[in-house]
Enzyme design. Sequence first.
Site, PDB file in Angstrom:
ATOM      1  CG  ASP A 126      86.677  50.123  16.511  1.00 36.42           C
ATOM      2  OD1 ASP A 126      87.417  50.836  15.851  1.00 36.42           O
ATOM      3  OD2 ASP A 126      86.147  49.067  16.077  1.00 36.42           O
ATOM      4  CG  ASP A 128      84.497  51.115  10.150  1.00 35.89           C
ATOM      5  OD1 ASP A 128      83.585  51.057   9.318  1.00 35.89           O
ATOM      6  OD2 ASP A 128      85.231  52.111  10.297  1.00 35.89           O
ATOM      7  CG  ASP A 332      85.849  45.414  15.050  1.00 33.50           C
ATOM      8  OD1 ASP A 332      86.284  46.561  15.266  1.00 33.50           O
ATOM      9  OD2 ASP A 332      85.731  44.926  13.914  1.00 33.50           O
TER      10      ASP A 332
HETATM   11  O1  LIG Z   1      89.116  51.658  13.887  1.00 32.48           O
HETATM   12  P1  LIG Z   1      87.840  51.440  13.126  1.00 32.48           P
HETATM   13  O2  LIG Z   1      86.822  52.507  13.351  1.00 32.48           O
HETATM   14  O3  LIG Z   1      87.278  50.073  13.360  1.00 32.48           O
HETATM   15  O4  LIG Z   1      88.257  51.523  11.600  1.00 32.48           O
HETATM   16  C1  LIG Z   1      89.016  50.478  11.041  1.00 32.48           C
HETATM   17  C2  LIG Z   1      88.846  50.462   9.547  1.00 32.48           C
HETATM   18  O5  LIG Z   1      87.444  50.507   9.303  1.00 32.48           O
HETATM   19  C3  LIG Z   1      87.014  50.591   7.952  1.00 32.48           C
HETATM   20  O6  LIG Z   1      87.242  49.357   7.316  1.00 32.48           O
HETATM   21  C4  LIG Z   1      86.540  48.265   7.885  1.00 32.48           C
HETATM   22  O7  LIG Z   1      85.120  48.488   7.750  1.00 32.48           O
HETATM   23  C5  LIG Z   1      84.645  48.553   6.382  1.00 32.48           C
HETATM   24  C6  LIG Z   1      83.155  48.888   6.430  1.00 32.48           C
HETATM   25  O8  LIG Z   1      82.436  47.962   7.169  1.00 32.48           O
HETATM   26  C7  LIG Z   1      84.934  47.226   5.676  1.00 32.48           C
HETATM   27  O9  LIG Z   1      84.500  47.275   4.331  1.00 32.48           O
HETATM   28  C8  LIG Z   1      86.436  46.926   5.746  1.00 32.48           C
HETATM   29  O10 LIG Z   1      86.706  45.670   5.202  1.00 32.48           O
HETATM   30  C9  LIG Z   1      86.930  46.979   7.193  1.00 32.48           C
HETATM   31  O11 LIG Z   1      88.357  46.875   7.239  1.00 32.48           O
HETATM   32  C10 LIG Z   1      87.697  51.726   7.253  1.00 32.48           C
HETATM   33  O12 LIG Z   1      87.307  51.762   5.906  1.00 32.48           O
HETATM   34  C11 LIG Z   1      89.204  51.596   7.404  1.00 32.48           C
HETATM   35  O13 LIG Z   1      89.852  52.635   6.730  1.00 32.48           O
HETATM   36  C12 LIG Z   1      89.495  51.656   8.896  1.00 32.48           C
HETATM   37  O14 LIG Z   1      90.888  51.641   9.121  1.00 32.48           O
END
Ligand SMILES: O=P(O)(O)OC[C@H]1O[C@H](O[C@H]2O[C@H](CO)[C@@H](O)[C@H](O)[C@H]2O)[C@H](O)[C@@H](O)[C@@H]1O
Length: 389
Positions: A126, A128, A332
């Site tokens: 993954d 983020d 995560d």
């Molecule tokens: O599937 P992933 O790669 O883990 O993406 C999931 C979401 O990630 C991002 O949001 C998350 O990370 C951001 C930066 O650290 C944080 O600000 C936010 O609160 C988290 O939810 C991304 O912006 C989303 O669109 C993704 O769905």
Amino acid sequence: MDLKTTKASPVLADPSSSPISKSRLGMYSSLMPHSQSGTSFSSTILTIPRKKPAKLDDVRSNGWLDAMKSSSPPRKKIPKDPFAGVSSDDGECAYQSWQLKFPSALFSFEKIIEYARNKKIVIFLDYDGTLSPIVDDPDRAFMSADTRCAVKSVAKHFPTAIISGRRRDMVSELVGLTELYYAGSHGLDIKFPVRDTATAPIDHLNSEKFADQQDKEVNLFQPAREFLPMIDEVFRTLVKITSDITGAIVENHKFCASVHYRNVDDKSWETVAQRVHDVLKDYPRLRLTHGRKVLEVRPVIDWNKGKAVEFLLESMTDLGNGEDVLPIYIGDDKTDEDAFKVLRQGNRGYGILVSSTPKESEAFFSLKDPDEVKKFLKSLVRWKERSML
Ligand SMILES: O=P(O)(O)OC[C@H]1O[C@H](O[C@H]2O[C@H](CO)[C@@H](O)[C@H](O)[C@H]2O)[C@H](O)[C@@H](O)[C@@H]1O
């Protein structure tokens, strides 16, 4: 192509009579704080009935608000070695006992590689919170150069895929490595190589061949392609109805849209939730999932990160029949649980949950943060390189 009529399509039957919901961009006026009451002139001359204040109870009763409150743990420091000394802090004790159920993948490394002996490891990552630390601004979620180097080395030895909620081109730009497989929009947008053999077992509907930037032929699997105009429309509506909420950010991830509330005052979370909820009432073919301080709107189709893992395992070249393949998925987020479940239920490999706080999970192992993910990846590379000597 009408995917609803296609056999084996993951698109579920449309629960509404109309294929695409009408946008009602004006409907939120009744939810805006400034328009909660009606206009009342003189009661003797003209009385316009007072509109009822907008109800803010749907998202309490349907559990959205609770899910939002628990969707991301506060960022805090955790000791590097959970077994070093007795801590008086309750949180740390809880984390240590949680690790009895979800042992650290670093401490269990020998066990993992013992099981991997004579198997082909495939790595799923993954982005983020797994490769990059969680930060307030989604546009500034960068992975470190060191982590990029670890992912590059891993991909040299094992087929490696990134499966992210972000749009595919965005996550591939953030990772910056061309040698990986990428799945964006929670697996709704998968890029994978065209197989050489005519007998390739994979002949997925909805996949199409394209030439990439290097003019190499690649396949794109996009099972929700028919939803593109709908997602675009709902994205624009979400931008509009959150524009007066300080800190709210809406992202268009092509096959899904994200509404971030991380930077919104928690007193306004309910308003965010209720407005998104009311938009979705008009889109029965879209549903909501919860991520880390983010509400994610996506098509109601039978597809998720778990299905994407199965799809990629089938699509990856040189993997053979699957018996001797060991997939390892590191993530995560709640959306990663679908992938953990696929691996656990099929008894196929290991899910590793990245979390600095105790959580229920379908994963087998745990890592605390992206720094530990990097260490784990480096250990895999070292082990592989030693075994090749
Ligand atoms: O599937 P992933 O790669 O883990 O993406 C999931 C979401 O990630 C991002 O949001 C998350 O990370 C951001 C930066 O650290 C944080 O600000 C936010 O609160 C988290 O939810 C991304 O912006 C989303 O669109 C993704 O769905």
